[in-house]
Design a protein around this motif. Structure first.
Motif, mmCIF file in Angstrom:
data_model
loop_
_atom_site.group_PDB
_atom_site.id
_atom_site.type_symbol
_atom_site.label_atom_id
_atom_site.label_comp_id
_atom_site.label_asym_id
_atom_site.label_seq_id
_atom_site.Cartn_x
_atom_site.Cartn_y
_atom_site.Cartn_z
ATOM 1 N N ILE A 184 76.272 -25.744 13.552
ATOM 2 C CA ILE A 184 77.019 -26.603 12.625
ATOM 3 C C ILE A 184 77.025 -26.027 11.202
ATOM 4 C CG2 ILE A 184 77.036 -28.886 11.536
ATOM 5 C CD1 ILE A 184 75.885 -29.944 14.242
ATOM 6 N N LYS A 185 75.846 -25.568 10.746
ATOM 7 C CA LYS A 185 75.728 -25.133 9.354
ATOM 8 C C LYS A 185 76.283 -23.725 9.098
ATOM 9 C CE LYS A 185 72.262 -27.246 6.496
ATOM 10 N NZ LYS A 185 72.514 -28.644 6.714
ATOM 11 N N PHE A 186 75.963 -22.787 9.991
ATOM 12 C CA PHE A 186 76.297 -21.390 9.701
ATOM 13 C C PHE A 186 77.278 -20.769 10.688
ATOM 14 C CE2 PHE A 186 71.909 -22.148 8.227
ATOM 15 C CZ PHE A 186 72.076 -21.907 6.871
ATOM 16 N N GLY A 187 77.583 -21.499 11.744
ATOM 17 C CA GLY A 187 78.386 -20.910 12.822
ATOM 18 C C GLY A 187 79.831 -20.659 12.430
ATOM 19 N N LYS A 194 76.003 -12.529 11.693
ATOM 20 C CA LYS A 194 76.997 -11.788 12.474
ATOM 21 C C LYS A 194 76.736 -11.994 13.973
ATOM 22 C CE LYS A 194 79.696 -7.604 11.924
ATOM 23 N NZ LYS A 194 80.691 -8.266 11.104
ATOM 24 N N ASN A 195 75.449 -11.882 14.351
ATOM 25 C CA ASN A 195 75.103 -12.078 15.766
ATOM 26 C C ASN A 195 75.411 -13.503 16.209
ATOM 27 O OD1 ASN A 195 74.323 -9.516 16.229
ATOM 28 N ND2 ASN A 195 72.115 -9.881 16.056
ATOM 29 N N LEU A 196 75.079 -14.456 15.326
ATOM 30 C CA LEU A 196 75.340 -15.865 15.635
ATOM 31 C C LEU A 196 76.839 -16.057 15.909
ATOM 32 C CD1 LEU A 196 74.368 -18.850 15.697
ATOM 33 C CD2 LEU A 196 74.914 -18.951 13.269
ATOM 34 N N SER A 197 77.662 -15.495 15.026
ATOM 35 C CA SER A 197 79.110 -15.651 15.185
ATOM 36 C C SER A 197 79.617 -14.951 16.446
ATOM 37 C CB SER A 197 79.849 -15.109 13.967
ATOM 38 O OG SER A 197 79.540 -15.898 12.851
ATOM 39 N N ASN A 216 81.445 -12.186 8.643
ATOM 40 C CA ASN A 216 80.031 -12.149 8.242
ATOM 41 C C ASN A 216 79.574 -10.715 7.997
ATOM 42 O OD1 ASN A 216 79.745 -14.724 10.526
ATOM 43 N ND2 ASN A 216 79.160 -14.988 8.412
ATOM 44 N N LYS A 217 78.827 -10.542 6.884
ATOM 45 C CA LYS A 217 78.280 -9.202 6.603
ATOM 46 C C LYS A 217 76.963 -9.054 7.362
ATOM 47 C CE LYS A 217 80.199 -9.442 1.935
ATOM 48 N NZ LYS A 217 80.555 -10.872 2.008
ATOM 49 N N GLU A 218 76.598 -7.773 7.626
ATOM 50 C CA GLU A 218 75.353 -7.492 8.361
ATOM 51 C C GLU A 218 74.130 -8.042 7.625
ATOM 52 O OE1 GLU A 218 75.109 -6.286 11.260
ATOM 53 O OE2 GLU A 218 77.008 -5.259 11.659
ATOM 54 N N THR A 219 74.256 -8.158 6.269
ATOM 55 C CA THR A 219 73.081 -8.515 5.467
ATOM 56 C C THR A 219 72.792 -10.010 5.444
ATOM 57 O OG1 THR A 219 74.600 -8.502 3.604
ATOM 58 C CG2 THR A 219 73.266 -6.521 3.927
#
Length: 448
Positions: free
Chosen positions: A258-261, A290-293, A268-271
């Motif tokens: 919900i918050k970051f997806g 990035k992995n989450l996305s 999304n940047k790698e950092t």
């Protein structure tokens, strides 16, 4: 507060159960007077899997709605979804005994009843029989055959089929919660009422309702429902994927989503990293956005491709079936960031997020116009429309009685009048939904 003007929509979902109490204001908009929600524990993929827990959740939602509004809930309109729902197309015809009389309501009723007799797979039951176009003798593409002459009446039907046991379980949960069942509706149809405009239904539109356990699809064209489908996965599988992929607990996975997806990993940047507290005494986990996305993207893509396959099967790519208004996304799962862009990218169709605020009164709480409440608002609308219809029918009946009395007092010849008087009541045209609901209510009552 007059209780008869009030209706209640009960959305029994996989993640939450919502009870919404409302009435119509003077501008014919819906004023929500109370809402209650509870975590849904006994429902998996839109189907009741634990009767006791579902009853508790329904009671919790209903109690909350009652205490907020001060209204006692007696009966509710319930939605039905789940992976057991399937739809098929069928055409059928009747040969009329007397071609010199015009086609009336009874002929259509006979035709619909004939479709209801179709033999289904064991344990399945026809939920809705929705006529598409009619054909009278050899004249095709007729929308409303009433009043026409013809010997053979034919129609194409959209038939929605569901599992008897699942429908009965929902009825059982509602009854055991001490509530009456005033109506039962297919959830994608309720959501469609809440978020689609008439213009969109005419132009051709696909409504995708991404819930927790299921993704419901309803396709409209020329103002008529053309196709419905329930795909047995929704937002919960995305959460499960995050849980597995990042080795974290479900609660954290849900919050992360919900918050970051986002459904679009490119942004999304790698950092960008989010740190999650470890379980009791363990090191915290670091997860890159990035992995989450990427995890979310993979699963959302699968859901959309499933839905797009259904849209193509319906015939969107043909000249006649083209959905000009594109796609409307609703339901809790439609709130994933960048979902709309991904849908447009995969399908090549225009998309928008559907908010159920068009039918709500202007001063309604913002929370209510969240796509997550589309089904509940649609069910509430169904209940209120039922009340309006009933009121009109009562008024009509009273008018007829008054007319009969006036005629009786002014004329001496009673017999022909007495015979003719009740006839106009034929006007009480029951919708196909109402017929189905009545049949279902008898069915549930007999099952107890």
């Amino acid at each position: 507060m007059e209780n008869n003007k009030i209706a209640v929509g009960l959305d029994i979902g996989t993640t939450k159960i919502v009870a919404m109490i409302g009435r119509k204001n003077e501008y014919d908009k819906i004023e929500v007077v109370g809402i209650g929600k509870a975590k849904s524990l006994g429902v998996k993929r839109g189907v009741v899997s634990n009767i006791t827990q579902t009853i508790q959740s329904i009671q919790q939602a209903v109690d909350e709605a009652e205490s907020v509004s001060g209204v006692k809930i007696e009966d509710v309109v319930v939605g039905i979804a789940g992976q057991h729902i399937r739809s098929l197309h069928h055409s059928d015809y009747i040969t009329r005994n007397n071609a010199d009389e015009v086609i009336d309501e009874t002929d259509i009723e006979n035709l619909v009843n004939q479709v209801h007799k179709l033999v289904m797979l064991p344990g399945e039951e026809i939920i809705h029989v929705l006529p598409q176009e009619f054909k009278v003798d050899s004249q095709a593409d007729i929308k409303e055959p009433i009043g026409m002459y013809g010997g053979r009446l034919e129609a194409n039907f959209h038939v929605v089929v569901g599992q008897v046991s699942s429908i009965r379980n929902i009825g059982r949960c509602v009854k055991s919660s001490g509530l009456g069942l005033s109506d039962i509706t297919l959830e994608p149809l309720a959501s469609a009422d809440a978020v689609l405009s008439q213009e969109e239904k005419e132009a051709g539109v696909a409504l995708i309702d991404i819930g927790g356990g299921t993704t419901d699809l309803a396709i409209f064209k020329d103002g008529i429902i053309r196709h419905t489908a329930v795909i047995p996965f929704g937002g919960n599988v995305i959460t499960d994927d995050i849980k597995e992929g990042c080795s974290i607990i479900e609660k954290q996975a849900e919050l992360l989503k919900i918050k970051f997806g986002s459904a679009w990993p490119g942004e999304n940047k790698e950092t960008e990293i989010v740190s999650i507290p470890g379980l009791r005494g363990r090191e915290p986990k670091e997860i890159t956005l990035k992995n989450l996305s990427k995890i979310i993207h993979a699963r959302v893509q699968e859901i959309i491709e499933h839905v797009y396959l259904e849209i193509k099967n319906y015939g969107h790519e043909t000249q006649k079936g083209k959905l000009i208004a594109g796609i409307v996304l609703t339901g809790g799962g439609s709130q994933v960031k960048h979902l709309r862009q991904l849908v447009e990218y995969i399908t090549g169709m225009d998309a928008r997020i559907g908010f159920p605020n068009e039918h709500l009164a202007g001063d309604s709480d913002d929370l209510l116009s969240s796509p997550a409440y589309a089904t509940a608002v649609g069910l509430l609308m169904e209940g209120l429309n039922r009340h309006t219809k009933e009121e009109e029918e009562i008024e009509e009946a009273i008018e007829q009685i008054m007319e009969v009395e006036n005629v009786e007092t002014s004329e001496e010849e009673k017999p022909p009048i007495v015979e003719e008087a009740p006839k106009p009541k034929k006007k009480k045209k029951k919708s196909f939904f109402e017929k189905f609901t009545e049949g279902l209510k008898d069915f549930l009552d007999n099952a107890e």
